[in-house]
Motif scaffolding. Structure first.
Motif, PDB file in Angstrom:
ATOM      1  N   ALA A 468      -8.560 -60.383 -21.756  1.00 52.29           N
ATOM      2  CA  ALA A 468      -8.642 -58.941 -21.981  1.00 52.29           C
ATOM      3  C   ALA A 468      -9.566 -58.281 -20.964  1.00 52.29           C
ATOM      4  O   ALA A 468      -9.255 -57.203 -20.425  1.00 52.29           O
ATOM      5  N   ALA A 469     -10.702 -58.904 -20.671  1.00 51.47           N
ATOM      6  CA  ALA A 469     -11.666 -58.336 -19.729  1.00 51.47           C
ATOM      7  C   ALA A 469     -11.086 -58.271 -18.319  1.00 51.47           C
ATOM      8  O   ALA A 469     -11.268 -57.273 -17.602  1.00 51.47           O
ATOM      9  N   ALA A 470     -10.389 -59.319 -17.897  1.00 47.31           N
ATOM     10  CA  ALA A 470      -9.804 -59.344 -16.551  1.00 47.31           C
ATOM     11  C   ALA A 470      -8.762 -58.242 -16.382  1.00 47.31           C
ATOM     12  O   ALA A 470      -8.701 -57.572 -15.341  1.00 47.31           O
ATOM     13  N   ILE A 471      -7.945 -58.034 -17.405  1.00 41.98           N
ATOM     14  CA  ILE A 471      -6.938 -56.973 -17.358  1.00 41.98           C
ATOM     15  C   ILE A 471      -7.610 -55.609 -17.291  1.00 41.98           C
ATOM     16  O   ILE A 471      -7.186 -54.712 -16.541  1.00 41.98           O
ATOM     17  N   ASN A 472      -8.686 -55.429 -18.049  1.00 42.87           N
ATOM     18  CA  ASN A 472      -9.421 -54.161 -18.064  1.00 42.87           C
ATOM     19  C   ASN A 472      -9.987 -53.809 -16.685  1.00 42.87           C
ATOM     20  O   ASN A 472      -9.854 -52.678 -16.202  1.00 42.87           O
ATOM     21  N   VAL A 473     -10.623 -54.763 -16.055  1.00 42.80           N
ATOM     22  CA  VAL A 473     -11.230 -54.532 -14.747  1.00 42.80           C
ATOM     23  C   VAL A 473     -10.162 -54.199 -13.699  1.00 42.80           C
ATOM     24  O   VAL A 473     -10.329 -53.285 -12.879  1.00 42.80           O
ATOM     25  N   SER A 474      -9.058 -54.918 -13.724  1.00 42.70           N
ATOM     26  CA  SER A 474      -7.975 -54.669 -12.765  1.00 42.70           C
ATOM     27  C   SER A 474      -7.435 -53.254 -12.905  1.00 42.70           C
ATOM     28  O   SER A 474      -7.186 -52.562 -11.905  1.00 42.70           O
ATOM     29  N   GLY A 475      -7.253 -52.812 -14.144  1.00 40.46           N
ATOM     30  CA  GLY A 475      -6.746 -51.465 -14.379  1.00 40.46           C
ATOM     31  C   GLY A 475      -7.705 -50.391 -13.907  1.00 40.46           C
ATOM     32  O   GLY A 475      -7.291 -49.360 -13.357  1.00 40.46           O
ATOM     33  N   ALA A 476      -9.005 -50.616 -14.097  1.00 41.90           N
ATOM     34  CA  ALA A 476     -10.015 -49.642 -13.669  1.00 41.90           C
ATOM     35  C   ALA A 476     -10.005 -49.477 -12.159  1.00 41.90           C
ATOM     36  O   ALA A 476     -10.093 -48.355 -11.635  1.00 41.90           O
ATOM     37  N   ILE A 477      -9.890 -50.571 -11.438  1.00 43.96           N
ATOM     38  CA  ILE A 477      -9.876 -50.520  -9.972  1.00 43.96           C
ATOM     39  C   ILE A 477      -8.632 -49.795  -9.473  1.00 43.96           C
ATOM     40  O   ILE A 477      -8.702 -48.943  -8.572  1.00 43.96           O
ATOM     41  N   PHE A 478      -7.484 -50.105 -10.038  1.00 44.23           N
ATOM     42  CA  PHE A 478      -6.225 -49.481  -9.606  1.00 44.23           C
ATOM     43  C   PHE A 478      -6.269 -47.972  -9.836  1.00 44.23           C
ATOM     44  O   PHE A 478      -5.877 -47.184  -8.968  1.00 44.23           O
ATOM     45  N   PHE A 479      -6.758 -47.550 -10.995  1.00 45.24           N
ATOM     46  CA  PHE A 479      -6.838 -46.117 -11.290  1.00 45.24           C
ATOM     47  C   PHE A 479      -7.765 -45.415 -10.303  1.00 45.24           C
ATOM     48  O   PHE A 479      -7.452 -44.321  -9.807  1.00 45.24           O
ATOM     49  N   SER A 480      -8.893 -46.017 -10.013  1.00 44.76           N
ATOM     50  CA  SER A 480      -9.850 -45.395  -9.106  1.00 44.76           C
ATOM     51  C   SER A 480      -9.280 -45.218  -7.700  1.00 44.76           C
ATOM     52  O   SER A 480      -9.613 -44.263  -6.993  1.00 44.76           O
ATOM     53  N   LEU A 481      -8.404 -46.114  -7.289  1.00 44.62           N
ATOM     54  CA  LEU A 481      -7.832 -46.043  -5.953  1.00 44.62           C
ATOM     55  C   LEU A 481      -6.728 -44.997  -5.827  1.00 44.62           C
ATOM     56  O   LEU A 481      -6.598 -44.343  -4.777  1.00 44.62           O
ATOM     57  N   PHE A 482      -5.934 -44.804  -6.885  1.00 50.21           N
ATOM     58  CA  PHE A 482      -4.704 -44.018  -6.729  1.00 50.21           C
ATOM     59  C   PHE A 482      -4.604 -42.779  -7.617  1.00 50.21           C
ATOM     60  O   PHE A 482      -3.613 -42.053  -7.552  1.00 50.21           O
ATOM     61  N   ALA A 483      -5.586 -42.509  -8.434  1.00 53.28           N
ATOM     62  CA  ALA A 483      -5.517 -41.344  -9.322  1.00 53.28           C
ATOM     63  C   ALA A 483      -5.759 -40.048  -8.547  1.00 53.28           C
ATOM     64  O   ALA A 483      -6.363 -40.042  -7.477  1.00 53.28           O
ATOM     65  N   LYS A 484      -5.278 -38.939  -9.098  1.00 51.33           N
ATOM     66  CA  LYS A 484      -5.505 -37.602  -8.544  1.00 51.33           C
ATOM     67  C   LYS A 484      -6.010 -36.678  -9.651  1.00 51.33           C
ATOM     68  O   LYS A 484      -5.824 -36.957 -10.837  1.00 51.33           O
ATOM     69  N   GLY A 485      -6.605 -35.557  -9.229  1.00 49.96           N
ATOM     70  CA  GLY A 485      -7.157 -34.631 -10.209  1.00 49.96           C
ATOM     71  C   GLY A 485      -6.554 -33.247 -10.157  1.00 49.96           C
ATOM     72  O   GLY A 485      -6.971 -32.373 -10.914  1.00 49.96           O
ATOM     73  N   GLU A 486      -5.570 -33.028  -9.267  1.00 52.18           N
ATOM     74  CA  GLU A 486      -4.991 -31.697  -9.127  1.00 52.18           C
ATOM     75  C   GLU A 486      -3.542 -31.685  -9.617  1.00 52.18           C
ATOM     76  O   GLU A 486      -2.884 -32.727  -9.688  1.00 52.18           O
ATOM     77  N   VAL A 487      -3.052 -30.499  -9.935  1.00 57.93           N
ATOM     78  CA  VAL A 487      -1.658 -30.353 -10.356  1.00 57.93           C
ATOM     79  C   VAL A 487      -0.750 -30.749  -9.197  1.00 57.93           C
ATOM     80  O   VAL A 487      -0.913 -30.270  -8.073  1.00 57.93           O
ATOM     81  N   GLN A 488       0.204 -31.635  -9.465  1.00 55.75           N
ATOM     82  CA  GLN A 488       1.108 -32.121  -8.429  1.00 55.75           C
ATOM     83  C   GLN A 488       2.199 -31.089  -8.126  1.00 55.75           C
ATOM     84  O   GLN A 488       2.590 -30.297  -8.980  1.00 55.75           O
ATOM     85  N   ASN A 489       2.683 -31.121  -6.883  1.00 52.23           N
ATOM     86  CA  ASN A 489       3.679 -30.132  -6.446  1.00 52.23           C
ATOM     87  C   ASN A 489       4.925 -30.128  -7.316  1.00 52.23           C
ATOM     88  O   ASN A 489       5.493 -29.083  -7.612  1.00 52.23           O
ATOM     89  N   TRP A 490       5.348 -31.313  -7.753  1.00 54.30           N
ATOM     90  CA  TRP A 490       6.583 -31.389  -8.527  1.00 54.30           C
ATOM     91  C   TRP A 490       6.425 -30.785  -9.920  1.00 54.30           C
ATOM     92  O   TRP A 490       7.415 -30.530 -10.606  1.00 54.30           O
TER      93      TRP A 490
END
Length: 500
Positions: A468-490
């Motif tokens: 469970a911990a390994a899955i949690n850490v992996s998800g946190a890293i992926f979100f930090s790399l590819f998340a956005k905070g603005e309304v998307q054009n589409w």
């Protein structure tokens, strides 16, 4: 005088576009007071709705401990009987009041229990995306209300289904999942019309914190009911409470600010003006660009990863408390609830902190979402692993599990509401998509955890916690790399060239 923190937040060119949620071209209406406002009344009613929702969901986790003579089955059939009993010594205080055991007992092995606990999610996963789509078309009020009502009614029939057999109980729990599956997408859809951008974290954290408090109350209350009465009353009580909430929801809630009968003119103008250039009037859903969106994929991965840990503990913590830490059913409910009290408190406080960072300190939206998600996913992973490696130190185990679950509350102001940042018009659909993937851990997590712990040894549970911990850490890293905070054009009409 500008603070150095403001300068830091605006130095990132990528994030600079989303640091001011209200558009500069839109005349700003002064924020309406929160006290007794329609939007905060909605948050409070939603809070109690999700309180009921999670009470209906988790009561089986405690009741199952009393429904099943699992310990006797394991002791008779396990070749490692002597190893099992020597893991942790019984330490519960002597009970002066006899444990009521009039409720019927069932001979269900560990694998069967895993399927019973996981069956809820087989219905839950089906209605996520349809729920979000329907809510975007007709609104979320009735969808949320009838979803909880249906779950409450099915809960009342749980004792009857158990008497019919495992198959009937699994089907009933799946039907409950169908009802609950529409609730979160429906609520997200409602907030897309009700939540001003600079109050999103506060309003959503208040409403969804009801889920944690529902867990806090229902776990010990279920344990007390099982101890002094019998397990059947657990389902009768919470089922009736769910029906009462539905009546209040239908009478007191309005779909949008425009249809609310008692909202002040100032509050209505404040909400509508703050959302003016964020909502799309397109009738068709932009499915293709939506599904290709990497920011949406980042939320999917984070949601899946977080829920693996969350659902593993939600469904199996009472079992861990009984079989490893050796607490009786009454203590079990109280101590199983303690981590979720911490999470509830953290959700409320983190919502306030997140909006203050954005409104007063000028942090960008994406910066806040990333930081809160990292704290809310990596922190729990560290303490979850630690809880598995401290042996039979009961106090420390409960403390680590409590800290782990408490820190998870930061995610309520992280990835959990990022749907409203990137596409408020389609927030219900986006949550339906991410929650579909995030439901998979609820389906397979309990089954895998049960299969990994056939003898309920400390070493077996260490494996469960580490995965469970390994899955949690992996998800946190992926979100930090590819998340956005603005309304998307589409997610915007062609005439809207602005971003959040």
């Amino acid at each position: 005088m500008r603070s150095p923190i403001r300068g830091l937040a605006s130095s990132d060119g990528e994030e600079g576009s989303d640091r001011t949620p209200l558009l500069q071209s839109t005349p700003r209406v002064e924020a309406a007071p929160a006290c007794c406002s329609a939007r905060y009344n909605l948050a409070v009613l939603a809070f109690f709705g999700f309180f009921v929702l999670y009470a209906l969901r988790v009561n089986l986790s405690v009741a199952l401990v009393d429904m099943v003579d699992s310990n006797r089955w394991l002791l008779i059939h396990s070749p490692q009987f002597q190893c099992f009993v020597s893991q942790c010594a019984e330490h519960s205080a002597p009970i002066k009041v006899l444990h009521n055991q009039t409720g019927k007992r069932y001979q269900w092995d560990a694998e069967t229990q895993g399927w019973i606990l996981g069956s809820f999610f087989y219905g839950y996963i089906i209605t996520q995306i349809p729920g979000g789509y329907i809510a975007s078309k007709v609104g979320g009020k009735l969808l949320l209300g009838f979803g909880i009502l249906g779950t409450a009614i099915f809960t009342l029939f749980t004792p009857i289904a158990a008497d019919f057999g495992v198959g009937a109980l699994i089907v009933l729990r799946a039907l409950e999942g169908l009802g609950e599956g529409v609730t979160f997408p429906a609520m997200h859809a409602m907030w897309s019309s009700w939540a001003p951008p600079l109050e999103r974290s506060k309003l959503l954290s208040i409403s969804y914190a009801g889920a944690q408090l529902g867990t806090v109350i229902s776990l010990p209350l279920s344990g007390i009911i099982c101890f002094y009465m019998d397990w059947t009353y657990v389902f009768y009580l919470f089922g009736i409470v769910g029906i009462i909430w539905f009546i209040l929801w239908i009478l007191l809630v309005s779909e949008t600010p425009e249809t609310h009968k008692t909202i002040s003119r100032h509050e209505k103008e404040y909400i509508l003006s703050s959302l003016k250039n964020q909502l799309s009037s397109q009738k068709s859903v932009p499915w293709i660009p939506m599904l290709k969106s990497l920011p949406l994929g980042a939320i999917v991965v984070a949601h899946f990863s977080y829920n693996w840990t969350f659902y593993t503990l939600l469904t199996l913590l009472p079992t861990y408390m009984k079989e490893i830490l050796r607490f009786n059913v009454q203590e079990n409910g109280l101590l199983s609830a303690l981590p979720y009290f911490g999470c509830w408190l953290c959700m409320i406080l983190s919502g306030q902190a997140a909006d203050n960072l954005r409104a007063k300190w000028n942090y960008s939206t994406i910066c806040v979402r990333r930081v809160f998600s990292l704290i809310g996913m990596i922190g729990p992973a560290v303490f979850l692993v630690a809880a598995g490696f401290i042996g039979c130190d009961y106090s420390l185990a409960v403390a680590f599990l409590t800290i782990s679950t408490t820190l998870g509350g930061f995610c309520s102001s992280g990835f959990s509401i990022n749907h409203l940042d990137i596409a408020p018009s389609y927030a219900g659909i986006l949550l339906g998509i991410t929650n579909t993937f995030a439901t998979i851990p609820g389906m397979v997590g309990p089954v895998i955890a049960k299969s990994l712990t056939p003898n309920n040894t400390i070493r077996e549970w260490q494996t469960v916690f580490c995965i469970a911990a390994a899955i949690n850490v992996s998800g946190a890293i992926f979100f930090s790399l590819f998340a956005k905070g603005e309304v998307q054009n589409w997610a915007l009409d062609d005439r809207h060239g602005h971003r959040n």
